[in-house]
Design an enzyme around this catalytic site. Sequence first.
Site, short mmCIF file in Angstrom:
data_model
loop_
_atom_site.label_atom_id
_atom_site.label_comp_id
_atom_site.label_asym_id
_atom_site.label_seq_id
_atom_site.Cartn_x
_atom_site.Cartn_y
_atom_site.Cartn_z
N ASP A 128 0.86 -1.27 0.03
CA ASP A 128 -0.15 -0.17 -0.01
C ASP A 128 0.94 1.27 -0.05
O ASP A 128 1.76 1.40 0.69
CB ASP A 128 -0.93 0.02 1.21
CG ASP A 128 -2.00 1.04 1.20
OD1 ASP A 128 -2.94 1.15 0.21
OD2 ASP A 128 -2.00 1.93 2.19
N GLU A 149 1.03 -0.58 -5.03
CA GLU A 149 -0.31 0.29 -5.36
C GLU A 149 0.29 1.63 -5.70
O GLU A 149 0.61 2.39 -4.82
CB GLU A 149 -0.88 0.34 -3.96
CG GLU A 149 -2.21 1.30 -3.80
CD GLU A 149 -2.01 2.29 -3.39
OE1 GLU A 149 -2.26 3.60 -4.18
OE2 GLU A 149 -1.88 2.94 -2.27
N ASP A 159 -10.96 1.55 -1.04
CA ASP A 159 -11.14 3.21 -0.58
C ASP A 159 -12.22 3.73 -1.70
O ASP A 159 -12.58 5.20 -1.38
CB ASP A 159 -9.87 3.79 -0.84
CG ASP A 159 -8.72 3.61 0.50
OD1 ASP A 159 -9.37 3.50 1.40
OD2 ASP A 159 -7.81 3.71 0.26
#
Length: 502
Positions: free
Chosen positions: A297, A344, A397
């Site tokens: 991430d 990501e 998200d």
Amino acid sequence: MRFPRASGVLLHPTSLPGPHGSGDFGANAYHFVDWLVAAGQKLWQILPLGGIGPGNSPYMSTSAFAGNVLLIDLAELQRRGWLTAEEITPPAGLAEQRLNFASVVPFRMDRLARAAQRFAAQASAEERADLQAFCERHADWLPEHVLFMTLAEQHNWRDWSSWDAPLAARNPVALAAARQIHAERIAFWTFCQWCFFRQWLALKAYANGKGIAVIGDAPIFIAHQSAEVWARPELFQLDARGRPSVVAGVPPDVFSETGQRWGNPLYRWEAHARDGYAWWVQRIRRIFELVDIVRIDHFRGFAGYWEIPASEATAVKGRWLPGPGEALFEAIARELGPLPIIAEDLGVITPDVVALRRKFAFPGMRILQFAFEGGSGNAYLPHNHEPDTVVYTGTHDNDTTPGWWHSLDEPQRARVRDYLGSAAHEIHWDLIRAACASVADTVVHPMQDVLGLGGEHRMNLPGRGEGYWEWRFAWSQVRPEHAQRLAHLAQLYRRDGTPIQS
């Protein structure tokens, strides 16, 4: 690293159905694996498996190594004789479909405490030997974690920098005394981690045996209130009192006009470099013991990160600073070899981020909900995809695809319909089909989009600290055609393992 052409579903275990208020590693998780197989999928993507932090976020974990004990299957503990059938019968309040953390946490922690007591009293020699072997295998992080959790409880979960000074400063005499005084509770937290690892690795083995690979998630940052920050403060940017001097986040963007102030402490990268990034090597090695592929991430933070003074209430007054870059991933590669890592690479992506990702051949990400802003050169449009990418309709998200569609104005919808050549009566299936047809090696569909659920079912809204991470589905929402349509698309677009014909 090129991945085999495949598709899968994004679903965190907490979102699974189940009788105990939260999804867990029990029967419904195994049934979900079977459903993935029936749907022609090859991948199961999850969110971080660590313990939850502020706002119940799995991205603010209390440890970079330990598991979330709320995911432990209570029914398995009952089968072992450590809980009774009556004890695992949940109170009426846990019957809600959404995850009510206020009810679930005390219920599950109480049952785990009862199970640990019965284990201590009646466990077999084989079970005790297995626990001992687990402790030996995880001796590089487990003792610090279970002591931290015990002390955090004793201090009513106050920030560790406000604990009694000898414990906050890790005075050896004070730590030795704490281990003796709180031996029973330390044994409880050790038991919980043993149960978590036992159950998860059994579930993963079942998935792998069915041809399903698990994509895990590694947050770049960890919470200040974590065992690692307490145990290794020299690796983080802390002041003399042990509090963060600067914190992590991102500048203003489409999600928030004031940016996102995550609040995680930032790394003292020069300290990591001095010991060859050993902490990071250890962390990545341990993550790959739990999953088959890792999505890192906020990958852009390794090229450059947004530093926010801890005194600032928002992320507006921050600055970009260089991250460790190639040196970190070269150190990991030297120790662990080439690894299946997804970067990501969303947000403010500069050339140095792209160069770092490409140097190590990490696939990046493409989000279809972002594809229709601007013209035909938008990198997220399917005709601009590259093979070494992972395509999503949206991530945890994002809003669900139906929720996103309803938020668009008519000119935006017209542009989407024109590109897809569709009337968009089932916009979620239109985007799922477009993703499957992409040249990208990997496609992942959020479970909410497979089920066609509206925006009230989104998992997270960046920048909001409360009210998210609660979504769960029910098997009554899953119809035969959901698996049938996914399986058809996997076969139609060669995401089912069919080789290319010469």
